[in-house]
Scaffold this active site. Structure first.
Site, mmCIF file in Angstrom:
data_model
loop_
_atom_site.group_PDB
_atom_site.id
_atom_site.type_symbol
_atom_site.label_atom_id
_atom_site.label_comp_id
_atom_site.label_asym_id
_atom_site.label_seq_id
_atom_site.Cartn_x
_atom_site.Cartn_y
_atom_site.Cartn_z
ATOM 1 N N HIS A 201 0.920 -1.349 0.094
ATOM 2 C CA HIS A 201 0.189 0.010 -0.022
ATOM 3 C C HIS A 201 0.697 1.266 -0.075
ATOM 4 O O HIS A 201 0.365 2.329 -0.314
ATOM 5 C CB HIS A 201 -0.764 -0.040 1.358
ATOM 6 C CG HIS A 201 -2.159 -1.012 1.036
ATOM 7 N ND1 HIS A 201 -2.186 -2.298 0.846
ATOM 8 C CD2 HIS A 201 -3.400 -0.500 0.914
ATOM 9 C CE1 HIS A 201 -3.522 -2.713 1.041
ATOM 10 N NE2 HIS A 201 -4.244 -1.739 0.893
ATOM 11 N N GLU B 273 -1.282 -16.152 23.666
ATOM 12 C CA GLU B 273 -1.589 -17.699 23.549
ATOM 13 C C GLU B 273 -0.136 -18.420 23.490
ATOM 14 O O GLU B 273 -0.238 -19.508 22.922
ATOM 15 C CB GLU B 273 -2.584 -17.868 22.669
ATOM 16 C CG GLU B 273 -3.721 -17.085 22.508
ATOM 17 C CD GLU B 273 -4.645 -17.344 23.635
ATOM 18 O OE1 GLU B 273 -4.551 -18.484 24.213
ATOM 19 O OE2 GLU B 273 -5.348 -16.591 24.108
#
Length: 380
Positions: free
Chosen positions: A339, A364
């Protein structure tokens, strides 16, 4: 031996249903939720009515009786639209209640599990601590037996859903020995006068509300000790192992969203007379992203299949989580590069995708922890 790499008709239907729901109910809320860093609590009831909070659980327990592959499809599609929404749901529907389903008493399942599955109560899972890091056995929060219950002192950090939770499944040390029997789980109803919860401001998954918890002489009655027994540390490990597969699916959803946003930009943006995607440097980035995401997809769903076959190991779960989270991080960084200047503008979503992807190379279980678990399986 038959090898079938297709999703069933029912699984495809689940994917289409969740996509429609996400576009209609979640996407319109994403920008404001991210800007204000608040989660729309009413979404839990909508999820409950849709049946996705109980995906993982059998019908006789109050769930919807679907398989782990379906659960991962749901997580992937939620994450495609908003990782923060997906994170709030997974912290609730797995970490917050899976241990209750697995080891809770009949009363605990009735009081906590079933209302959570229906979306009438919001759950959080209190494990991480300020001074412990990834060493779960080293946790310092302690629970002392007193008349009629337990007195808990300690602190928890980075607890998803804590500021909005109706109950927190809390890990605490019930004896000083560094053994599995020394760690137990408690279901703590909120509010509790011994709990002080401060909302944390984050760079990633901003609209998923996360808390720092100080616990000072909090009383928890005997009937809120999970299963009525101490020493439920193995349940924590089982829950974390399976949730790594779900988190891998979350990461897959982020990676897909980064790729598709980049493809759209490469087709639409022109430099001179050429579309950005016609430049080989950009095309190669997109090719690498596509190939890596396809690879991650299959290890994620292989790990989900292992759950359904009851053959999941810590190594397989860690491989799925490691690969998918690192792929998501690379894909979202490449999306920003593709981008160009637009990639760091807030009107484009790729910056959010990258911030969110960073969460799952840490949360996690860090990538380094996953590598440790994989290495243990190699008998080095």
């Amino acid at each position: 031996m038959l090898m079938d790499f297709t999703f069933s008709e029912e699984q495809q239907h689940i994917r289409e249903t969740i996509r429609r729901f996400c576009e209609a109910e979640i996407r319109p809320l994403v920008f404001e939720s991210e800007e204000t860093e608040t989660f729309p609590k009413e979404m839990f009831k909508k999820w409950g009515d849709l049946g996705i909070l109980g995906t993982r659980y059998p019908v006789e327990s109050g769930g919807t009786g679907m398989d782990k592959i379906s659960d991962c499809i749901i997580r992937e599609e939620l994450s495609y639209v908003s990782q923060a929404f997906a994170s709030s749901m997974s912290a609730h529907s797995h970490l917050g209640i899976w241990p209750i389903w697995k080891a809770g008493t009949a009363d605990q399942k009735e009081r906590f599990f079933k209302p959570a599955v229906s979306g009438d109560k919001i759950a959080a899972f209190g494990l991480s601590e300020p001074d412990v890091g990834s060493n779960v056995r080293g946790l310092k929060t302690r629970a002392e037996k007193v008349d009629g219950g337990w007195r808990i002192n300690g602190a928890k950090m980075y607890i998803t859903n804590a500021p909005i939770a109706d109950f927190i499944l809390l890990a605490a040390r019930t004896s000083p020995e560094p053994t599995a029997d020394a760690i137990s789980l408690f279901i703590v109803e909120m509010p509790n006068e011994g709990f002080e919860i401060s909302k944390l401001k984050k760079e990633g998954i901003r609209s998923s509300e996360t808390g720092l918890i100080y616990i000072s002489d909090a009383f928890v009655p005997d009937d809120c000790l999970l299963g009525g027994e101490t020493g439920t540390y193995p349940i924590i490990l089982e829950s974390l192992m399976e949730n790594r597969v779900g988190v891998a699916a979350n990461s897959l959803g982020i990676a897909r969203s980064a790729l598709n946003a980049s493809i759209d930009y490469a087709r639409d943006r022109k430099v001179g007379s050429k579309k950005v995607g016609e430049f080989q440097a950009i095309a190669h980035k997109l090719a690498d992203m596509s190939a890596e995401i396809e690879s991650a997809k299959w290890i994620v769903y292989y790990a989900a299949w292992c759950v359904d076959q009851d053959t999941l190991t810590h190594a397989i779960a860690s491989k799925a989580k490691l690969i998918s989270s690192e792929v998501a991080l690379r894909a979202t960084e490449n999306a920003i590069r593709i981008h160009g200047g637009a990639g760091i503008m807030r009107e484009y979503p790729v910056g959010r995708y990258h911030r969110d992807a960073l969460v799952y190379v840490i949360g996690e279980g860090t990538s380094e922890i996953q590598r440790n678990l994989i290495a243990r399986s190699l008998d080095l």
